[in-house]
Design a protein around this motif. Structure first.
Motif, PDB file in Angstrom:
ATOM      1  N   LEU A 138     -25.606  51.367   5.523  1.00 44.26           N
ATOM      2  CA  LEU A 138     -25.197  51.670   6.897  1.00 44.26           C
ATOM      3  C   LEU A 138     -23.724  52.046   6.958  1.00 44.26           C
ATOM      4  CD1 LEU A 138     -26.980  48.841   8.941  1.00 44.26           C
ATOM      5  CD2 LEU A 138     -27.788  51.162   8.494  1.00 44.26           C
ATOM      6  N   THR A 139     -22.897  51.317   6.224  1.00 49.29           N
ATOM      7  CA  THR A 139     -21.452  51.581   6.240  1.00 49.29           C
ATOM      8  C   THR A 139     -21.140  52.933   5.627  1.00 49.29           C
ATOM      9  OG1 THR A 139     -20.965  49.220   6.135  1.00 49.29           O
ATOM     10  CG2 THR A 139     -19.198  50.728   5.487  1.00 49.29           C
ATOM     11  N   GLN A 140     -21.697  53.214   4.463  1.00 50.08           N
ATOM     12  CA  GLN A 140     -21.386  54.467   3.775  1.00 50.08           C
ATOM     13  C   GLN A 140     -21.938  55.677   4.543  1.00 50.08           C
ATOM     14  OE1 GLN A 140     -19.178  54.429   1.271  1.00 50.08           O
ATOM     15  NE2 GLN A 140     -19.173  52.224   1.720  1.00 50.08           N
ATOM     16  N   LEU A 141     -23.105  55.509   5.173  1.00 47.90           N
ATOM     17  CA  LEU A 141     -23.651  56.606   5.956  1.00 47.90           C
ATOM     18  C   LEU A 141     -22.803  56.853   7.209  1.00 47.90           C
ATOM     19  CD1 LEU A 141     -25.821  58.731   6.263  1.00 47.90           C
ATOM     20  CD2 LEU A 141     -27.311  57.012   7.311  1.00 47.90           C
ATOM     21  N   SER A 142     -22.347  55.778   7.851  1.00 47.91           N
ATOM     22  CA  SER A 142     -21.465  55.944   9.012  1.00 47.91           C
ATOM     23  C   SER A 142     -20.188  56.662   8.628  1.00 47.91           C
ATOM     24  CB  SER A 142     -21.127  54.575   9.618  1.00 47.91           C
ATOM     25  OG  SER A 142     -22.243  54.006  10.261  1.00 47.91           O
ATOM     26  N   LEU A 143     -19.602  56.276   7.508  1.00 50.36           N
ATOM     27  CA  LEU A 143     -18.368  56.927   7.065  1.00 50.36           C
ATOM     28  C   LEU A 143     -18.597  58.412   6.807  1.00 50.36           C
ATOM     29  CD1 LEU A 143     -17.106  54.131   4.646  1.00 50.36           C
ATOM     30  CD2 LEU A 143     -16.004  54.821   6.791  1.00 50.36           C
ATOM     31  N   TRP A 144     -19.733  58.758   6.221  1.00 53.01           N
ATOM     32  CA  TRP A 144     -20.056  60.170   5.981  1.00 53.01           C
ATOM     33  C   TRP A 144     -20.162  60.918   7.303  1.00 53.01           C
ATOM     34  CZ3 TRP A 144     -24.137  63.501   7.134  1.00 53.01           C
ATOM     35  CH2 TRP A 144     -24.181  64.694   6.391  1.00 53.01           C
ATOM     36  N   TRP A 145     -20.843  60.312   8.271  1.00 56.71           N
ATOM     37  CA  TRP A 145     -20.991  60.966   9.570  1.00 56.71           C
ATOM     38  C   TRP A 145     -19.657  61.091  10.302  1.00 56.71           C
ATOM     39  CZ3 TRP A 145     -24.551  64.057  11.103  1.00 56.71           C
ATOM     40  CH2 TRP A 145     -25.896  63.898  10.734  1.00 56.71           C
ATOM     41  N   PHE A 146     -18.819  60.065  10.225  1.00 58.70           N
ATOM     42  CA  PHE A 146     -17.509  60.166  10.870  1.00 58.70           C
ATOM     43  C   PHE A 146     -16.761  61.412  10.386  1.00 58.70           C
ATOM     44  CE2 PHE A 146     -17.463  55.327  11.545  1.00 58.70           C
ATOM     45  CZ  PHE A 146     -17.721  55.438  12.902  1.00 58.70           C
ATOM     46  N   ASP A 147     -16.892  61.716   9.104  1.00 57.21           N
ATOM     47  CA  ASP A 147     -16.245  62.917   8.557  1.00 57.21           C
ATOM     48  C   ASP A 147     -16.845  64.194   9.142  1.00 57.21           C
ATOM     49  OD1 ASP A 147     -14.491  61.477   6.986  1.00 57.21           O
ATOM     50  OD2 ASP A 147     -15.682  61.661   5.150  1.00 57.21           O
ATOM     51  N   GLN A 148     -18.168  64.210   9.328  1.00 59.73           N
ATOM     52  CA  GLN A 148     -18.832  65.410   9.853  1.00 59.73           C
ATOM     53  C   GLN A 148     -18.483  65.658  11.328  1.00 59.73           C
ATOM     54  OE1 GLN A 148     -20.470  66.830   7.229  1.00 59.73           O
ATOM     55  NE2 GLN A 148     -19.869  64.916   6.219  1.00 59.73           N
ATOM     56  N   LEU A 149     -18.056  64.617  12.012  1.00 59.66           N
ATOM     57  CA  LEU A 149     -17.879  64.694  13.466  1.00 59.66           C
ATOM     58  C   LEU A 149     -16.423  64.639  13.898  1.00 59.66           C
ATOM     59  CD1 LEU A 149     -20.659  62.062  14.293  1.00 59.66           C
ATOM     60  CD2 LEU A 149     -20.910  64.556  14.361  1.00 59.66           C
ATOM     61  N   ALA A 150     -15.511  64.649  12.939  1.00 61.32           N
ATOM     62  CA  ALA A 150     -14.101  64.379  13.246  1.00 61.32           C
ATOM     63  C   ALA A 150     -13.511  65.358  14.251  1.00 61.32           C
ATOM     64  CB  ALA A 150     -13.284  64.384  11.959  1.00 61.32           C
ATOM     65  N   ASP A 151     -13.996  66.597  14.261  1.00 63.02           N
ATOM     66  CA  ASP A 151     -13.444  67.570  15.207  1.00 63.02           C
ATOM     67  C   ASP A 151     -13.984  67.392  16.620  1.00 63.02           C
ATOM     68  OD1 ASP A 151     -15.953  68.407  14.075  1.00 63.02           O
ATOM     69  OD2 ASP A 151     -15.676  70.343  15.056  1.00 63.02           O
ATOM     70  N   LEU A 152     -15.071  66.626  16.757  1.00 64.52           N
ATOM     71  CA  LEU A 152     -15.646  66.368  18.078  1.00 64.52           C
ATOM     72  C   LEU A 152     -15.117  65.088  18.698  1.00 64.52           C
ATOM     73  CD1 LEU A 152     -19.380  67.303  17.385  1.00 64.52           C
ATOM     74  CD2 LEU A 152     -17.609  68.727  18.432  1.00 64.52           C
ATOM     75  N   ALA A 153     -14.882  64.085  17.859  1.00 64.15           N
ATOM     76  CA  ALA A 153     -14.349  62.814  18.344  1.00 64.15           C
ATOM     77  C   ALA A 153     -13.740  62.063  17.161  1.00 64.15           C
ATOM     78  CB  ALA A 153     -15.446  61.968  18.980  1.00 64.15           C
ATOM     79  N   PRO A 154     -12.516  61.551  17.318  1.00 64.36           N
ATOM     80  CA  PRO A 154     -11.935  60.745  16.234  1.00 64.36           C
ATOM     81  C   PRO A 154     -12.692  59.431  16.119  1.00 64.36           C
ATOM     82  CG  PRO A 154     -10.579  60.598  18.194  1.00 64.36           C
ATOM     83  CD  PRO A 154     -11.638  61.620  18.496  1.00 64.36           C
TER      84      PRO A 154
END
Length: 299
Positions: A61-77
């Motif tokens: 769950l943690t590693q997948l969340s971190l991956w998604w945070f990177d994919q979404l960084a331009d939409l929301a920090p």
């Protein structure tokens, strides 16, 4: 009844103050005021936190969340500052820890739905609406909606249900400007994630996000787009009209309601421990979700 079958004692770490034990995550605060989120291997179903853990679930769950945070960084920090394990913490915290900025949290589960299922389906079957939003006639379990919708819910304590509410109620509670920002950002993130998942042969049926403010900046918090917070379906098996196979705790829920479990979910007794084969099947589903979404092998 509901809650923890066996509530764990929090780990004591020098320099950290334990704040909260959730269904999956334990929350601490360091001397700088940063939050330390540690994802356990606990799993929940039917408002119970079960006595059996799913190995490595918290790391996935943690590693997948971190991956998604990177994919979404331009939409929301995101609120993540680092993944460093605090000094004196157990070695087992490695890979399941996020050090995060403390936010002024908005007490709303920001749910986006692109397909009709779950509590949305139950409401639609009664009123042809979801959270007050009118939908066309003729939709069934698993139907794709004409367009993604924002269907917020109020956050509930462990062992209680989140409650779906209207957009107007969120605007009343949080203010019209904040409500509009939540809706716009939630739907933008959902659309991005839906397209990424689709490229990988998965349908993102629905998902929920949590947001807080870092100053005046809306910031994405907690976990994001994991099998615990989202419904992912294999696109090649999608057939509207019945429950879809999913990448989550489906094996757990199915077993708990089967004669093999011998458990009455409407009664007062807590659920039993999970058998080994159900644990292994559930673990394999979490790993498959991680690998299919990220394209990375789970080590």
């Amino acid at each position: 009844m509901s809650g923890f079958v066996e509530k764990p004692e929090p780990v004591q770490v020098p320099g950290l103050t334990h704040l909260h034990t959730g269904k999956v995550r334990d929350l601490y605060q360091n001397a700088d005021g940063d939050l330390i989120m540690v994802a356990s291997d606990r799993t929940s179903a039917y408002d119970w936190v079960l006595p059996t853990e799913i190995p490595d679930k918290g790391r996935i769950l943690t590693q997948l969340s971190l991956w998604w945070f990177d994919q979404l960084a331009d939409l929301a920090p995101s609120h993540v500052l680092s993944t460093d394990v605090p000094d004196g913490a157990p070695a087992d915290w490695a890979g399941r820890t996020m050090v995060c900025t403390s936010l002024a949290m908005v007490p709303v589960e920001c749910v986006a739905r692109g397909y009709l299922t779950g509590s949305g389906l139950a409401e639609y079957e009664k009123t042809r609406t979801v959270c007050g939003l009118a939908l066309p006639e003729g939709l069934v379990n698993g139907s794709e909606l004409p367009a993604p919708i924002f269907t917020p819910a109020t956050k509930a304590a462990v062992g209680e249900h989140d409650e779906n509410v209207s957009y107007e109620e969120i605007a009343r509670q949080a203010g019209s400007e904040v409500a509009a920002q939540l809706r716009q950002t939630t739907l933008a993130i959902y659309s991005r994630a839906r397209d990424i998942a689709r490229e990988r042969g998965l349908i993102l049926a629905d998902t929920k996000f949590e947001f807080g403010f870092n100053g005046d900046r809306l910031t994405l918090a907690d976990e994001v787009l994991t099998p615990d917070s989202s419904r992912f379906w294999p696109a090649d098996q999608w057939q509207p009209g019945h429950t879809q196979p999913s990448f989550d705790k489906q094996f757990v829920r199915d077993w708990l309601t089967s004669p093999a479990a011998g458990w009455d979910r409407t009664g007062e007794q807590p659920p039993p421990a999970l058998p080994k084969d159900i644990v292994e099947l559930t673990s394999a589903k979490y790993i498959e979700a991680y690998e299919r979404l990220t394209g990375l092998a789970w080590a």
